[in-house]
Design an enzyme around this catalytic site. Sequence first.
Site, mmCIF file in Angstrom:
data_model
loop_
_atom_site.group_PDB
_atom_site.id
_atom_site.type_symbol
_atom_site.label_atom_id
_atom_site.label_comp_id
_atom_site.label_asym_id
_atom_site.label_seq_id
_atom_site.Cartn_x
_atom_site.Cartn_y
_atom_site.Cartn_z
ATOM 1 C CE LYS A 228 -4.450 -1.856 1.421
ATOM 2 N NZ LYS A 228 -5.458 -2.080 2.576
ATOM 3 N NE ARG A 263 -7.087 -8.408 0.424
ATOM 4 C CZ ARG A 263 -6.594 -7.519 -0.599
ATOM 5 N NH1 ARG A 263 -5.674 -6.617 -0.146
ATOM 6 N NH2 ARG A 263 -7.153 -7.286 -1.747
#
Length: 287
Positions: A228, A263
């Site tokens: 991210k 994840r």
Amino acid sequence: MHLISLPNKQLHCGNKILDLSRPQVMGILNVTPDSFSDGGKHHHIDNAIEHAEQMIRDGATIIDIGGESTRPGADAVLLDAELERVIPVVQALAKYDVVLSIDTSQPEVMQQAVQSGAHIWNDVRALSREGALEMAAHLNIPVVLMHMRGEPTTMNQLASYQHVTNEVLIELRQRIDCALQVGIKAERIIVDPGFGFAKNTVHNLQLLDELWQLHQLGYPILSALSRKRFIGAVTEQTEAMDRAVGSVAGHLLSIQQGASIVRAHDVRATVDAIRVWEAMKSWPHWE
Ligand code: 8Y4
């Protein structure tokens, strides 16, 4: 910090059981149009299966299948497009010894996915779409309730907090209450702080530092920060592909604070890090 342990919980996923007393890796499988614009439909399904097989070999025990289009369009068209992308992949992966999670906000997609063999509803909108809560209760499957504000298109303007962790806790509790009210069972709920969703870099770092606070809620925690933007900001890596090491570090810090599931795109690297953590936890057995 050393007193935090993983919940001694088993997550029932249809005919499969996930042992949440050990950290589990959820591998990310993207089936959005961009990932198969080059080839045809079969090419896209074959690629998805190959990628999933690799992640299973690398140690993923959950595969998160996502096919939502971020492009604007009519609801019915978007629904059909998502179904067309996701369902064939679920059907193809149903025979594997792995838990299948579906990254969707649409109750119709989840219903058909479960009929095709999916196990977990991973919803970045925390079942806020019309009919989603009721569908989750009806399907009686584990659900990931993630914190977000607004929609992915508007969320950046909503990244304003007095104290991010406290407000995430309050807002997650509201979604949990809604879920319990419609009859979703407590043992089916997983919570997620939603790294990157309506949060700036400092918010994300503060949430990571205080992730253990989410144990207050009483549910297993999923941490998802793979590649991210805030990982890129901290590591000064502009290319998402170059954020693997930073992501592994963030996931391991999450696990140290009791996260049950991470994840990740980079499954093998994440599993290696978890093996070091687990070996450390059980060091007397190594002599
Ligand atoms: C590179 C590739 C960089 C993808 C960023 C991204 C979460 C999630 C997403 C999450 C849960 C993403 C589906 C965003 N994030 N589900 N999904 N929690 N539960 N961006 O944080 O991965 S999509």
